[in-house]
Scaffold this motif. Structure first.
Motif, PDB file in Angstrom:
ATOM      1  N   ARG A   1      -5.465   1.357  -4.650  1.00 43.55           N
ATOM      2  CA  ARG A   1      -5.822   0.083  -5.255  1.00 43.55           C
ATOM      3  C   ARG A   1      -6.907  -0.597  -4.459  1.00 43.55           C
ATOM      4  O   ARG A   1      -7.013  -0.395  -3.238  1.00 43.55           O
ATOM      5  N   ASP A   2      -7.687  -1.401  -5.148  1.00 40.86           N
ATOM      6  CA  ASP A   2      -8.692  -2.261  -4.517  1.00 40.86           C
ATOM      7  C   ASP A   2      -8.410  -3.665  -5.031  1.00 40.86           C
ATOM      8  O   ASP A   2      -8.777  -4.006  -6.160  1.00 40.86           O
ATOM      9  N   ASN A   3      -7.764  -4.455  -4.214  1.00 42.11           N
ATOM     10  CA  ASN A   3      -7.355  -5.783  -4.663  1.00 42.11           C
ATOM     11  C   ASN A   3      -8.552  -6.693  -4.928  1.00 42.11           C
ATOM     12  O   ASN A   3      -8.469  -7.592  -5.767  1.00 42.11           O
ATOM     13  N   THR A   4      -9.640  -6.473  -4.227  1.00 40.14           N
ATOM     14  CA  THR A   4     -10.820  -7.308  -4.450  1.00 40.14           C
ATOM     15  C   THR A   4     -11.418  -7.076  -5.830  1.00 40.14           C
ATOM     16  O   THR A   4     -12.068  -7.956  -6.385  1.00 40.14           O
TER      17      THR A   4
ATOM     18  N   GLY B   1       0.800  -1.216   0.000  1.00 41.92           N
ATOM     19  CA  GLY B   1       0.000   0.000   0.000  1.00 41.92           C
ATOM     20  C   GLY B   1       0.829   1.261   0.000  1.00 41.92           C
ATOM     21  O   GLY B   1       0.292   2.366  -0.163  1.00 41.92           O
ATOM     22  N   ASN B   2       2.120   1.124   0.189  1.00 41.17           N
ATOM     23  CA  ASN B   2       2.995   2.288   0.108  1.00 41.17           C
ATOM     24  C   ASN B   2       2.982   2.839  -1.313  1.00 41.17           C
ATOM     25  O   ASN B   2       2.760   2.107  -2.275  1.00 41.17           O
ATOM     26  N   THR B   3       3.230   4.116  -1.417  1.00 37.34           N
ATOM     27  CA  THR B   3       3.151   4.781  -2.718  1.00 37.34           C
ATOM     28  C   THR B   3       4.393   5.617  -2.986  1.00 37.34           C
ATOM     29  O   THR B   3       5.136   5.981  -2.071  1.00 37.34           O
ATOM     30  N   ASN B   4       4.576   5.934  -4.254  1.00 34.38           N
ATOM     31  CA  ASN B   4       5.686   6.767  -4.678  1.00 34.38           C
ATOM     32  C   ASN B   4       5.217   7.550  -5.906  1.00 34.38           C
ATOM     33  O   ASN B   4       4.447   7.028  -6.719  1.00 34.38           O
TER      34      ASN B   4
END
Length: 117
Positions: A74-77, A58-61
């Motif tokens: 993101r929504d992994n589901t 869930g970390n972002t850059n």
């Protein structure tokens, strides 16, 4: 088979916002949640450039141009990656794509974002 399908682009005035979506499908994304995903963009006559990354943690850059204005999530589901874009400027005009950050798959068709008054 469609692997990456981007949507949500359009025409927006400077200062406006858009939320892009990218739905992943197919054998290459059976375990979508393990992949680091990223957004890229390509303006006419310019090579495709990286915009933002979201890791499985869930970390972002973000690229310097996106930092502070764009948010990747993101929504992994739903096997979906989003890009919330605020304070859009004409220089953000481009076709936006998503892909795996490493070991990329075939690019989707992208979604056109046009920022103009």
């Amino acid at each position: 088979q469609v692997q990456l399908a981007e949507s949500g682009g359009g025409l927006v005035q400077p200062g406006g916002s858009l939320r892009l979506s990218c739905v992943a499908s197919g054998d290459n994304f059976t375990k979508f949640e393990i992949y680091t995903m990223a957004w890229y963009r390509q303006a006419p006559g310019i090579e495709r450039n990286w915009v933002a990354t979201i890791y499985l943690t869930g970390n972002t850059n973000y690229s310097p141009s996106a930092q502070g204005r764009f948010t990747i999530s993101r929504d992994n589901t739903k096997k979906t990656v989003y890009l919330q874009m605020n304070c859009l400027q004409p220089e953000d005009t481009a076709v936006y794509y998503c892909n795996r950050a490493v070991d990329k798959v075939d690019w989707g068709q992208g979604t056109q974002v046009t920022v103009s008054s």
